[in-house]
Design an enzyme around this catalytic site. Structure first.
Site, mmCIF file in Angstrom:
data_model
loop_
_atom_site.group_PDB
_atom_site.id
_atom_site.type_symbol
_atom_site.label_atom_id
_atom_site.label_comp_id
_atom_site.label_asym_id
_atom_site.label_seq_id
_atom_site.Cartn_x
_atom_site.Cartn_y
_atom_site.Cartn_z
ATOM 1 N N THR A 40 8.208 -1.635 -3.745
ATOM 2 C CA THR A 40 7.603 -0.805 -2.708
ATOM 3 C C THR A 40 8.550 -0.842 -1.514
ATOM 4 O O THR A 40 9.331 -1.778 -1.357
ATOM 5 C CB THR A 40 6.207 -1.295 -2.282
ATOM 6 O OG1 THR A 40 6.316 -2.647 -1.827
ATOM 7 C CG2 THR A 40 5.217 -1.193 -3.421
ATOM 8 N N SER A 41 8.460 0.173 -0.673
ATOM 9 C CA SER A 41 9.377 0.281 0.456
ATOM 10 C C SER A 41 9.046 -0.670 1.586
ATOM 11 O O SER A 41 9.928 -1.118 2.305
ATOM 12 C CB SER A 41 9.385 1.711 0.989
ATOM 13 O OG SER A 41 9.828 2.583 -0.020
ATOM 14 N N THR A 42 7.760 -0.969 1.760
ATOM 15 C CA THR A 42 7.367 -1.825 2.872
ATOM 16 C C THR A 42 6.429 -2.923 2.395
ATOM 17 O O THR A 42 5.786 -2.797 1.352
ATOM 18 C CB THR A 42 6.656 -1.020 3.978
ATOM 19 O OG1 THR A 42 5.474 -0.438 3.436
ATOM 20 C CG2 THR A 42 7.547 0.067 4.539
#
Length: 185
Positions: free
Chosen positions: A8-10
């Protein structure tokens, strides 16, 4: 061996990471690598997963965008896997590079995904330009300037620029900018 990769990006996308892990485990993944980082930066877990892959192994991801942001990057990853005698499987596309059709589809879908992303970024830039023109877009709040007093206080205690940056959670360049701007006042 079936190797899984989830990203996931964050860090606040915990549910997304859990969903990917669930889907990968259901697909028979025996060894899972996961991380929470942007695709544009270094992805240590992905590098480890590719490095771990051996002849006959399969790297499995839930979606293509969890693996690569561009066709060039996708091609690079698949070439690394092919060189090791490993393959790639993308669950939501039911795509497997062990077959010639799978390889063809992967390249076509990668090109389409990159095209979509470039269109989205273009629309985003247009929206930002419009908002700026209307005086509605202010950009990101400058974090370093908001901490200028703290930067000065810590600098007076004799801390290095790097220590100040770490302490306040800002970039070293920002510390230099704050200190330079206060000298010129």
């Amino acid at each position: 061996m079936i190797i899984g990769y989830a990203r996931t990006s964050t860090t606040d996308q915990k549910a997304g990471l859990e969903a990917q892990e669930r889907d990968l485990r259901a697909a028979g993944v025996e060894r899972l690598y996961q991380e929470q980082t942007s695709a544009t930066g270094p992805r240590k877990a992905l590098a480890e997963a590719i490095d771990y892959a051996r002849h006959g192994d399969t790297l499995v991801v839930t979606k293509l965008d969890r693996l690569a942001r561009s066709v060039a990057e996708l091609v690079s990853i698949t070439k690394q896997l092919e060189a090791k005698g490993a393959s790639l499987r993308v669950l939501n596309l039911n795509l497997d590079t062990e077959t010639p059709t799978g390889k063809l589809m992967l390249n076509m879908l990668g090109s389409i995904a990159q095209f979509e992303r470039e269109l989205m970024l273009e629309r985003q830039r247009e929206g930002i330009a419009k908002a700026k023109g209307e005086g509605k877009y202010k950009g990101r709040k400058p974090t370093a300037r908001a901490k200028a007093d703290e930067v000065m206080r810590l600098a007076e205690t004799g801390l290095s620029r790097e220590q100040i940056a770490k302490e306040l959670g800002i970039g070293v360049a920002s510390v230099y900018r704050v200190l330079a701007s206060t000298r010129h006042q």
